[in-house]
Design an enzyme around this catalytic site. Structure first.
Site, short mmCIF file in Angstrom:
data_model
loop_
_atom_site.label_atom_id
_atom_site.label_comp_id
_atom_site.label_asym_id
_atom_site.label_seq_id
_atom_site.Cartn_x
_atom_site.Cartn_y
_atom_site.Cartn_z
N HIS A 106 23.90 -4.35 -4.53
CA HIS A 106 24.55 -5.77 -4.98
C HIS A 106 26.18 -4.82 -5.75
CE1 HIS A 106 25.22 -8.69 -8.83
NE2 HIS A 106 26.51 -7.51 -8.40
N GLU A 107 25.89 -3.84 -5.58
CA GLU A 107 27.91 -3.65 -6.05
C GLU A 107 28.26 -3.13 -4.54
OE1 GLU A 107 28.94 -3.65 -8.52
OE2 GLU A 107 27.82 -4.36 -9.72
N HIS A 127 29.85 -6.09 -3.25
CA HIS A 127 31.17 -6.30 -3.66
C HIS A 127 32.25 -5.53 -3.21
CE1 HIS A 127 30.65 -8.25 -7.14
NE2 HIS A 127 29.19 -8.31 -7.43
N GLY A 161 32.78 3.80 -25.38
CA GLY A 161 31.67 4.18 -24.75
C GLY A 161 30.19 4.53 -25.30
N PRO A 162 29.12 4.03 -24.67
CA PRO A 162 27.50 4.07 -25.63
C PRO A 162 28.01 4.68 -26.24
CG PRO A 162 27.29 3.86 -23.16
CD PRO A 162 29.01 4.07 -23.27
N LYS A 216 30.92 10.82 -27.57
CA LYS A 216 32.62 10.52 -28.11
C LYS A 216 32.67 12.05 -29.38
CE LYS A 216 31.33 6.23 -28.87
NZ LYS A 216 29.74 6.41 -27.99
P1 ADP Z 1 28.49 9.43 -29.25
O1 ADP Z 1 29.30 9.90 -30.86
O2 ADP Z 1 29.05 8.85 -28.29
O3 ADP Z 1 27.27 9.32 -30.17
P2 ADP Z 1 27.47 12.32 -29.30
O4 ADP Z 1 29.09 13.11 -29.96
O5 ADP Z 1 26.97 12.23 -31.23
O6 ADP Z 1 27.61 11.01 -29.04
O7 ADP Z 1 26.66 13.24 -28.96
C1 ADP Z 1 25.49 13.22 -29.44
C2 ADP Z 1 24.85 15.00 -28.91
O8 ADP Z 1 24.90 14.28 -27.56
C3 ADP Z 1 26.27 16.06 -28.99
O9 ADP Z 1 26.16 16.38 -30.24
C4 ADP Z 1 25.61 16.19 -27.68
O10 ADP Z 1 24.29 17.14 -28.14
C5 ADP Z 1 24.95 15.88 -26.73
N1 ADP Z 1 26.13 15.43 -25.48
C6 ADP Z 1 26.00 14.11 -25.41
N2 ADP Z 1 27.58 14.05 -24.28
C7 ADP Z 1 26.93 14.95 -24.21
C8 ADP Z 1 28.14 16.15 -22.84
N3 ADP Z 1 29.17 15.20 -22.25
N4 ADP Z 1 28.22 17.19 -22.84
C9 ADP Z 1 27.08 17.96 -23.41
N5 ADP Z 1 26.18 17.26 -24.59
C10 ADP Z 1 26.26 16.38 -24.74
ZN ZN Z 2 28.09 -8.67 -9.43
#
Ligand code: ADP
Ligand code: ZN
Length: 656
Positions: A426-427, A430, A204-205, A210
């Site tokens: 657009h979506e 599709h 994921g972005p 993650k």
């Molecule tokens: P990645 O590893 O995907 O780059 P992180 O896990 O480091 O992202 O996320 C950074 C911060 O963003 C987390 O510490 C949290 O504070 C916040 N965050 C991101 N996604 C969520 C979520 N689904 N719920 C709560 N906080 C989130």
């Molecule tokens: Zn398209």
């Protein structure tokens, strides 16, 4: 090199700290009571101090028992540096203190500074440290690596992060719940011969949680969490990365059950041999070592390797084979509902003004990641504090949003309401066509949440494993792929660049139908092109491979154009006839951002957008009683769907 300097600095800091603590200790052991200068002067004037010792940075005073000569009390204070009696008298008289002065002794001005006593010692230590490092690197990278490797992996035990800290990702939680179960009691699973995935890839972005997820798994299971970043491995000398990986896994094996988390795995796990220069570089050796270690897992070992990346497509396929990262979990940017939940999670410890409506904030933050939402709340809190407010109000939240939007990477990703509407149409184009064309796979998910370089996506999923691609299926696929562009033509009466990936896909398909699969009557059952992928820089050889004439080339182009324009006409007709379905679907998309099979079915039956939104909200509320509920064992349905999720059967329409 940078790392080494850092280490040296740390060692120096530690040495200084130890020395300082030593000094303090000696003072404490010496029993001198620390006084402020005026307290000290009061004692002096009261005649409680018979002996005064003046040194470079402080004064010490002693109360001496006149009879026995024993020291009864000792005081110290921070005071000016004075090195002789005359100066001292002048100083004391200047203060207007007229008393019988005690015996005074002075420190030697040259020896008086604490530095003069510490410096030689520091010098010796410094030389020793340098010597130590020089010895280390002289004996080869290996030793240094071992040292670094050990320092590199972060170990955290007793993590406090729970699934309830990760908001709005119920599906992902469900998938990970199984891993938590396993980590809690690995023996239970291995006794039954169950094969638990040894690697889970979170895709994921950035900022979508993650790392947070991986930590939550460790926290829920109560196991240690070893983390490294793929980018840590790259900058070192040859052999160091591999050694580090080995050390990391060794350490993990001694601490099972546990989780190893490799952030940015793409830094080491990029497809091998694809880069220029190629060869067995450092990165490749590191990757090989990861593979070797993961293959070496025994079935009863309680180690789960989790890795995060924002590009699964560039990873070396070897990483994704069974027994390695064979489980893939997509962590996407949150939709409205998800954003609302994330905001609520991060507002838990912040005093929010009662008029704050998270629904509204969620609505206007399309395209924000979890990290950006957390950041926005933090900015708002800072603003509120600077205004001396007790609570965070709407004003601060909106300013916070702007602050995040103005951030360096964010600019290009601002999703305005009109962007949203455009992507939604657009979506919807599709999706509606996918439903209307009877050879298309059923629509699984339609979303206007950006993913990769696409502004939105429509996901279809085959009902059977039947991989045969028929003429009709291809024609329908082309029609559906044109749906996005056609919807833009019909509704916005203008076209965007959003369809470029679609058009690429469509022309590829049409070309192959004509030149490879013999699906054109005009050109007949001849393969004009082999199925070989064309490598960069090889186009020049392409012509001779096909071996066809200019006229044939023109005929091929004409056939391709005919296939596409027929599909375009059909798509236009179908969408015009079903305009109201498309209108309703795009309104639901603008409002809810992601819809699934059920909603699509309702819309196709002619449901009004209000009806569908109400239906979705009812379902959300049913879940809201237990927002962080996740099944400890995934439902049957889920398991059945799992395999197709990760295979290439899932066709996705991504638009740039
Ligand atoms: P990645 O590893 O995907 O780059 P992180 O896990 O480091 O992202 O996320 C950074 C911060 O963003 C987390 O510490 C949290 O504070 C916040 N965050 C991101 N996604 C969520 C979520 N689904 N719920 C709560 N906080 C989130
Ligand atoms: Zn398209």
């Amino acid at each position: 090199m940078n790392k080494r300097t850092k280490t040296i600095i740390w060692i120096l800091v530690a040495v200084v700290a130890v020395v300082l603590v030593g000094f303090l200790m000696s003072d404490i052991l010496g029993g001198a009571t620390e006084l402020t200068f005026s307290e000290f002067m009061a004692k002096l004037q009261a005649g409680e101090i018979q002996e005064l010792y003046v040194d470079a940075y402080n004064w010490e005073g002693y109360t001496i028992d006149a009879a026995s000569g024993k020291t009864l009390a000792a005081y110290s204070t921070v005071a000016p540096s004075i090195y002789n009696y005359a100066d001292l008298m002048e100083f004391l008289n200047g203060l207007g203190a007229g008393v019988a002065w005690p015996n005074v002794s002075f420190a030697d001005p040259n020896a008086g500074s604490i530095w003069s006593s510490i410096l030689p010692l520091l010098g010796v230590i410094l030389v020793a440290v340098m010597f130590f490092f020089i010895m280390r690197s002289a004996t080869g990278g290996g030793n240094a690596a071992m040292n670094m490797g050990k320092n590199k992996a972060h170990v955290q035990s007793n993590l406090k992060v729970r699934f309830s800290d990760v908001a709005g990702a119920e599906e992902e939680k469900e998938e990970l719940a199984e891993i938590v179960e396993f980590l809690k009691s690995p023996k239970k699973f291995s006794a039954l011969g169950a094969r638990i995935p040894s690697g889970v890839l979170l895709v994921g972005p950035p900022g979508t949680g993650k790392t947070l997820f991986a930590k939550a798994v460790a926290g829920e299971a109560g196991v240690p969490f070893f983390s490294v970043s793929g980018s840590d491995f790259v900058e070192m000398y040859v052999g160091v990365g591999a050694k580090r990986v080995r050390d990391l896994f060794d350490m993990a094996k001694k601490n099972q059950p546990c989780i190893i988390f490799i952030d940015e795995i793409d830094a080491v796990g990029r497809r091998r041999g694809a880069g220029l220069g190629g060869g067995h570089d450092e990165r490749e050796q590191t990757l090989n070592q990861i593979l070797v270690q993961m293959d070496g897992f025994e079935t009863d070992e309680g180690i789960i390797v989790m890795a995060a990346t924002n590009r699964a497509d560039i990873l070396d396929p070897a990483l994704l084979r069974p027994g390695r990262f064979d489980r893939q979990i997509n962590v996407n940017l949150p939709d409205v509902k998800g954003r609302e939940q994330i905001l609520k999670v991060h507002a838990r410890n912040k005093p929010m003004s009662p008029d704050v409506n998270f629904k509204t904030v969620a609505r206007i933050t399309a395209g924000f990641s979890g990290a950006e939402l957390a950041n926005l709340l933090n900015e708002a809190a800072i603003l509120a504090a600077r205004k001396n407010k007790r609570t965070i109000g709407n004003l601060e939240l909106y300013d916070g949003i702007n602050k995040v939007l103005m951030g360096p990477q964010k600019k290009s990703r601002v999703v305005t309401e009109s962007d949203k509407r455009c992507t939604a149409y657009h979506e919807a184009g599709h999706a509606v066509l996918a439903c209307l064309c009877k050879h298309c796979d059923p629509v699984h998910e339609v979303s206007i949440i950006p993913r990769g370089r696409a502004a939105g996506y429509t996901m279809t999923r085959p009902e059977t494993d039947d991989n045969d691609v028929s003429y009709n299926k291809l024609v329908d696929n082309i029609c559906m792929s044109l749906g996005g562009r056609v919807a833009e033509e019909l509704v916005i009466q203008d076209v965007t660049t959003g369809a470029s990936a679609d058009l690429q896909h469509v022309s590829d398909l049409a070309r192959r139908m004509v030149t490879q699969w013999g699906m054109s009557d005009k050109l007949g059952l001849v393969a004009y092109d082999s199925d070989q992928p064309v490598f960069m820089g090889m186009e020049y050889g392409n012509q001779s491979r096909g071996g066809y004439s200019q006229e044939t080339a023109a005929a091929i182009d004409a056939e391709i154009r005919r296939l596409i324009s027929e599909a375009h006409a059909r798509a236009t007709k179908l969408l015009k006839e079903n305009r109201s379905i498309m209108d309703n679907m795009s309104r639901v998309l603008v409002e809810k951002e992601t819809i699934y099979t059920e909603e699509v079915a309702l819309l196709m039956k002619g449901a009004d957008y209000k009806e569908v939104i109400a239906f979705m909200e009812e379902r959300e509320n049913a879940h809201a009683d237990n927002p962080f509920a996740f099944a400890t064992t995934p439902s049957k349905e889920h398991i059945v769907e799992e395999p197709s999720e990760t295979t290439d059967d899932t066709s996705e329409n991504k638009d740039e």
